[in-house]
Design a protein around this motif. Structure first.
Motif, mmCIF file in Angstrom:
data_model
loop_
_atom_site.group_PDB
_atom_site.id
_atom_site.type_symbol
_atom_site.label_atom_id
_atom_site.label_comp_id
_atom_site.label_asym_id
_atom_site.label_seq_id
_atom_site.Cartn_x
_atom_site.Cartn_y
_atom_site.Cartn_z
ATOM 1 N N ILE A 112 7.242 -2.965 -15.691
ATOM 2 C CA ILE A 112 6.684 -3.929 -14.737
ATOM 3 C C ILE A 112 5.922 -3.179 -13.651
ATOM 4 C CG2 ILE A 112 7.227 -5.743 -13.071
ATOM 5 C CD1 ILE A 112 9.801 -6.264 -14.604
ATOM 6 N N ARG A 113 4.714 -3.630 -13.388
ATOM 7 C CA ARG A 113 3.944 -3.019 -12.303
ATOM 8 C C ARG A 113 4.635 -3.312 -10.972
ATOM 9 N NH1 ARG A 113 -2.151 -4.509 -12.068
ATOM 10 N NH2 ARG A 113 -1.960 -2.973 -10.392
ATOM 11 N N MET A 114 4.727 -2.282 -10.138
ATOM 12 C CA MET A 114 5.416 -2.430 -8.860
ATOM 13 C C MET A 114 4.768 -3.509 -7.997
ATOM 14 S SD MET A 114 6.529 0.547 -6.174
ATOM 15 C CE MET A 114 4.847 1.051 -5.821
ATOM 16 N N SER A 115 3.444 -3.603 -8.026
ATOM 17 C CA SER A 115 2.756 -4.609 -7.212
ATOM 18 C C SER A 115 3.086 -6.023 -7.679
ATOM 19 C CB SER A 115 1.242 -4.377 -7.274
ATOM 20 O OG SER A 115 0.770 -4.456 -8.615
ATOM 21 N N ASP A 116 3.207 -6.219 -8.998
ATOM 22 C CA ASP A 116 3.568 -7.538 -9.532
ATOM 23 C C ASP A 116 4.987 -7.923 -9.126
ATOM 24 O OD1 ASP A 116 1.123 -7.801 -10.746
ATOM 25 O OD2 ASP A 116 1.810 -7.102 -12.711
ATOM 26 N N LEU A 117 5.899 -6.956 -9.225
ATOM 27 C CA LEU A 117 7.290 -7.224 -8.859
ATOM 28 C C LEU A 117 7.403 -7.548 -7.376
ATOM 29 C CD1 LEU A 117 10.264 -7.323 -9.684
ATOM 30 C CD2 LEU A 117 10.395 -4.863 -9.225
ATOM 31 N N ALA A 118 6.720 -6.769 -6.553
ATOM 32 C CA ALA A 118 6.770 -6.998 -5.104
ATOM 33 C C ALA A 118 6.202 -8.367 -4.752
ATOM 34 C CB ALA A 118 5.991 -5.897 -4.378
ATOM 35 N N GLU A 119 5.142 -8.747 -5.422
ATOM 36 C CA GLU A 119 4.481 -10.015 -5.125
ATOM 37 C C GLU A 119 5.377 -11.203 -5.472
ATOM 38 O OE1 GLU A 119 1.508 -11.911 -3.280
ATOM 39 O OE2 GLU A 119 1.536 -9.749 -3.655
ATOM 40 N N VAL A 120 6.034 -11.161 -6.630
ATOM 41 C CA VAL A 120 6.865 -12.294 -7.025
ATOM 42 C C VAL A 120 8.129 -12.371 -6.170
ATOM 43 C CG1 VAL A 120 8.224 -11.151 -8.855
ATOM 44 C CG2 VAL A 120 7.719 -13.604 -9.008
#
Length: 260
Positions: free
Chosen positions: A21-29
């Motif tokens: 999982i991309r860190m930016s995607d995880l942080a955003e959700v």
């Protein structure tokens, strides 16, 4: 008293792990989930004062699977909101949630779609079964399709009153739209005496997703008609829609629409 187990968000799929999982995607959700739950807490709170720093904090990410454990910073405010959040998802009834909470659900669905996974939410990480599951394909209505609901004041002319079993009043609004709502016999008599007269109505309305058409209206109070109500109506509508409609100066906005 033993400490409450943390809230868990698990992105469930054989091919989904923390390192995929991309860190930016995880942080955003996760940021969206926090914003959604905090918005419910604010809605449920009896005080207008809501401190900065109230929300969720990351406890751990389990090794080998995409299971994130989160602790509420203020359980007395956040935990009831969390239960409302998961219960609404489980029942597929999100219309009454604040717009940020609905946006949060949409963000989870977008994440799940991108990574081809289901999202399991547990109010308590020790629970065997999830409190709510967001599955693919998308089964919860998008925020853009979700009606808006809130208190408002509308103005119009009493057009008709009738109905033998269930009296109903029909109002022709100043913009030409016609709406109806149920009243008791006493209310029907009162509105009958004001037939063809302009009045103001305070109550709870449900607008279509386009933000203009009123789908339902529940009357709370009849008020005297006052001129130029459209400014106030747009202010209230802007508050309900939030980020979807930004109106800094209502008067200028309406002047532009009218071509003044």
């Amino acid at each position: 008293m033993p400490k409450k187990k943390p809230f868990q968000v698990k992105f469930y799929s054989k091919n989904v792990h923390p390192d995929t999982i991309r860190m930016s995607d995880l942080a955003e959700v996760l940021k969206s989930i926090e914003a959604g739950i905090v918005s419910i807490a604010k809605d449920q709170s009896e005080t207008d004062i809501f401190e900065d720093g109230i929300g969720l904090s990351l406890v751990s990410i389990k090794e080998g699977c995409a299971a994130i454990e989160i602790q509420s910073t203020h359980p007395n405010l956040i935990d009831p909101a969390l239960m409302t959040f998961t219960r609404s998802i489980k029942k597929r009834q999100i219309d009454d949630l604040p717009s940020k909470a609905q946006s949060s659900i949409s963000a989870i669905e977008d994440f799940s779609s991108k990574y081809h996974c289901n999202t399991h939410l547990r109010n308590n990480s020790s629970l065997k079964n999830p409190s709510a599951i967001i599955k693919q394909p998308r089964i919860i209505k998008l925020v853009e399709d979700t009606p808006l609901k809130g208190e408002t004041t509308i103005y119009g002319r009493v057009e008709s009153v009738g109905g033998a079993r269930k009296p109903r009043v029909w109002i022709r609004l100043l913009d030409g739209e016609r709406i109806g709502f149920d009243v008791n016999e006493e209310g029907a008599t009162r509105f009958g005496k004001r037939i063809y007269k302009k009045i103001g109505l305070q109550g709870v309305a449900k607008w279509a997703a386009n933000g203009t058409d009123i789908l339902e209206f529940k009357l709370n109070e009849v008020i005297e008609y006052s001129g130029t109500p459209i400014d106030k109506a747009f202010e209230e509508l802007s508050e309900k829609i939030g980020d979807h409609l930004e109106i800094e100066n209502v008067s200028e906005f309406i002047s532009e629409i009218r071509g003044d």
